[in-house]
Design a protein around this motif. Structure first.
Motif, mmCIF file in Angstrom:
data_model
loop_
_atom_site.group_PDB
_atom_site.id
_atom_site.type_symbol
_atom_site.label_atom_id
_atom_site.label_comp_id
_atom_site.label_asym_id
_atom_site.label_seq_id
_atom_site.Cartn_x
_atom_site.Cartn_y
_atom_site.Cartn_z
ATOM 1 N N GLN A 1 0.867 -1.099 -0.030
ATOM 2 C CA GLN A 1 0.213 0.111 0.003
ATOM 3 C C GLN A 1 0.895 1.369 -0.005
ATOM 4 O O GLN A 1 1.919 1.186 0.422
ATOM 5 N N PRO A 2 0.320 2.300 -0.530
ATOM 6 C CA PRO A 2 1.170 3.583 -0.317
ATOM 7 C C PRO A 2 1.454 4.071 0.960
ATOM 8 O O PRO A 2 0.732 3.713 1.771
ATOM 9 N N GLY A 3 2.707 4.559 1.133
ATOM 10 C CA GLY A 3 3.275 4.780 2.268
ATOM 11 C C GLY A 3 3.855 3.528 3.179
ATOM 12 O O GLY A 3 4.620 3.868 4.034
ATOM 13 N N SER B 1 15.826 12.451 -8.013
ATOM 14 C CA SER B 1 14.574 12.032 -7.710
ATOM 15 C C SER B 1 14.435 10.961 -6.692
ATOM 16 O O SER B 1 13.308 10.761 -6.115
ATOM 17 N N MET B 2 15.362 10.210 -6.413
ATOM 18 C CA MET B 2 15.342 9.295 -5.493
ATOM 19 C C MET B 2 15.882 9.544 -3.879
ATOM 20 O O MET B 2 15.714 8.598 -3.220
ATOM 21 N N LYS B 3 16.609 10.596 -4.012
ATOM 22 C CA LYS B 3 17.036 10.967 -2.694
ATOM 23 C C LYS B 3 16.034 11.200 -1.639
ATOM 24 O O LYS B 3 15.241 11.782 -1.686
ATOM 25 N N GLY B 4 16.334 10.476 -0.457
ATOM 26 C CA GLY B 4 15.557 10.554 0.750
ATOM 27 C C GLY B 4 14.639 9.435 1.107
ATOM 28 O O GLY B 4 14.800 9.147 2.295
ATOM 29 N N ARG B 5 14.184 8.698 0.060
ATOM 30 C CA ARG B 5 13.087 7.666 0.378
ATOM 31 C C ARG B 5 13.866 6.179 0.150
ATOM 32 O O ARG B 5 13.559 5.379 0.511
ATOM 33 N N LEU C 1 6.504 4.316 0.197
ATOM 34 C CA LEU C 1 6.271 4.107 -1.310
ATOM 35 C C LEU C 1 5.255 4.644 -1.938
ATOM 36 O O LEU C 1 4.165 5.135 -1.163
ATOM 37 N N LYS C 2 5.118 5.196 -3.042
ATOM 38 C CA LYS C 2 4.280 6.024 -3.690
ATOM 39 C C LYS C 2 3.695 5.146 -5.151
ATOM 40 O O LYS C 2 4.742 4.257 -5.626
ATOM 41 N N SER C 3 2.633 5.334 -5.575
ATOM 42 C CA SER C 3 2.105 4.414 -6.727
ATOM 43 C C SER C 3 3.352 4.679 -7.904
ATOM 44 O O SER C 3 3.221 4.023 -8.652
ATOM 45 N N THR D 1 12.716 -7.917 -9.974
ATOM 46 C CA THR D 1 11.468 -8.309 -9.358
ATOM 47 C C THR D 1 10.420 -7.076 -9.229
ATOM 48 O O THR D 1 10.932 -5.797 -9.277
ATOM 49 N N GLN D 2 9.301 -7.566 -9.247
ATOM 50 C CA GLN D 2 8.258 -6.596 -9.600
ATOM 51 C C GLN D 2 7.843 -5.817 -8.088
ATOM 52 O O GLN D 2 7.329 -6.660 -7.285
ATOM 53 N N VAL D 3 7.748 -4.476 -8.185
ATOM 54 C CA VAL D 3 7.104 -3.656 -7.046
ATOM 55 C C VAL D 3 5.858 -3.218 -7.489
ATOM 56 O O VAL D 3 5.796 -2.458 -8.380
ATOM 57 N N THR D 4 4.886 -3.246 -6.706
ATOM 58 C CA THR D 4 3.373 -2.904 -7.229
ATOM 59 C C THR D 4 2.980 -2.014 -5.938
ATOM 60 O O THR D 4 2.714 -2.643 -4.849
ATOM 61 N N VAL D 5 2.744 -0.766 -6.045
ATOM 62 C CA VAL D 5 2.108 0.057 -4.994
ATOM 63 C C VAL D 5 0.580 0.648 -5.526
ATOM 64 O O VAL D 5 0.647 1.232 -6.353
ATOM 65 N N SER D 6 -0.107 0.105 -4.521
ATOM 66 C CA SER D 6 -1.719 0.223 -4.757
ATOM 67 C C SER D 6 -2.416 0.061 -3.722
ATOM 68 O O SER D 6 -2.009 -0.514 -2.787
ATOM 69 N N SER D 7 -3.473 0.810 -3.641
ATOM 70 C CA SER D 7 -4.607 0.741 -2.591
ATOM 71 C C SER D 7 -5.399 -0.384 -2.791
ATOM 72 O O SER D 7 -6.222 -0.696 -1.713
#
Length: 121
Positions: free
Chosen positions: A13-15, A63-67, A86-88, A115-121
């Motif tokens: 999930q997001p976050g 754009s990747m710095k921080g997280r 994580l964001k969508s 490896t697949q990463v999927t971010v979704s509600s």
């Protein structure tokens, strides 16, 4: 034969957070810098992060710095990528890549299957 096997992806999930791993074999792992690269649906390859052979320096796309945090455990021949908040937009296939030398150059000679990463509600 160089082998790079990514794992740790999944649906989140997001976050949320994920820790991706890359198991390396077929070469002397601590002789080479390593990177993570990703490809979002419908988009091209995007370099995420790199790390020197001994882990003394790390590099990130702006754009990747921080997280995002890249690290390595040389005795275990393993590369890691910690992703927080994580964001969508982070939905992508994440690839492990072997650099051509120990000091990070951004030139890659070998890739894993991803490896697949999927971010979704």
């Amino acid at each position: 034969e160089v082998q790079l096997v990514e794992s740790g992806g999944g649906l989140v999930q997001p976050g949320g957070s994920l820790r991706l791993s890359c198991a390396a074999s077929g070469f002397t792992f601590d002789d080479y810098a390593m990177s993570w690269v990703r490809q979002a649906p419908g988009k091209g390859l995007e370099w995420v992060s790199g790390i020197r052979w001994e882990g003394s320096s790390t590099y990130y796309a702006e754009s990747m710095k921080g997280r995002f945090t890249i690290s390595r455990d040389n005795p275990k021949n393993t590369l890691y990528l910690q992703i927080n908040s994580l964001k969508s937009e982070d939905t992508a296939v994440y690839y492990c890549a072997k650099d051509l030398e120990g000091g990070f150059s951004g030139a890659f000679g070998s890739w894993g299957q991803g490896t697949q990463v999927t971010v979704s509600s």
